[in-house]
Design an enzyme around this catalytic site. Sequence first.
Site: not given
Ligand code: L34
Length: 292
Positions: A52, A96, A119
Amino acid sequence: MQLLDGVLVSGHIKEQIKNETLEWQASGGKKPHLAAILVGNNPASEAYVGSKVKHCEELGFDSTLLRLSADISEADLIAEVNKLNNDDKVDGILVQLPLPAHISPDSVINAIDPGKDVDGFHPISQGRMVLGQPTFLPATPYGIMLMLEYYKIDTTGMNCVVIGRSNIVGTPMTLLMSRASNPGNATVTMCHSKTKNLKDFTRNADIIIAAIGRPRYVTADMVKEGAIVIDVGINRIDDPTKKSGSRLVGDVDFDNVAPLCSYITPVPKGVGLMTICGLMKNTLLAAKLKGK
Ligand code: L34
């Protein structure tokens, strides 16, 4: 089968956000500023929050990352949130999740200024969403709607099954897919861990949105030929063939389900990337709503 490509769509949306931010600044607006609070050092949370912050740089936003110890008290964490609420330079705040067990996520979320709730988790944001009023949509459902929109998938009249009933994915997703909009206009069934005969529902679904949190839970026998499958799960499983010893899989058994689908999102490089886009769009909106 067509892949719903999170890299492609998020790239396109990031370009739009970048341009809109430049226009906003050219007209006298200030740079959007996102503040993220990370409590403890859960490796997955570290990675997501890191991404982020990186996206803020890429899009020309300012960012602040506040790292707090896992043993911080709930009161002290809320005091940190209040400081950010009162900081005029900060447009958007996110805490988070998950938080350590001794802290109530509801109490912390309730403390966020609704005007900075990028969020979309605050009761005011969620209430506005239920009523169809303009608000910050929760990032993951928002990102999924953006993805369906990008591929011009007309969901009108479809049977949509959402698996999962969390406040941050299942519940808002159910609402957004049923409301009078496109994407939307679907007949939505919300299934969860107490649903009897889940397969009877999923086999009738034109679109399945899986947000269960269990690796490869949705198997080929549960999916109708031609269905659209959106996989929200991000599960790390052991994989001795990988250097790291593990790899990511979704809530869908991708290898066996994908051949049946008209469209499917991969994991990784699917919904996760769209979540970040949803957050960034909300942050720009928060900056604009605050005014010049
Ligand atoms: N407050 N907590 C708050 N806001 C959120 O919106 C989240 N979330 C979830 C967990 N807790 C939170 C996220 O940000 C899940 N989440 C999230 C964000 C980004 C990715 C996955 C989950 C992401 O970038 N995924 C990529 C890479 C995964 C990796 O390699 O670890 C993908 O390609 O899916």
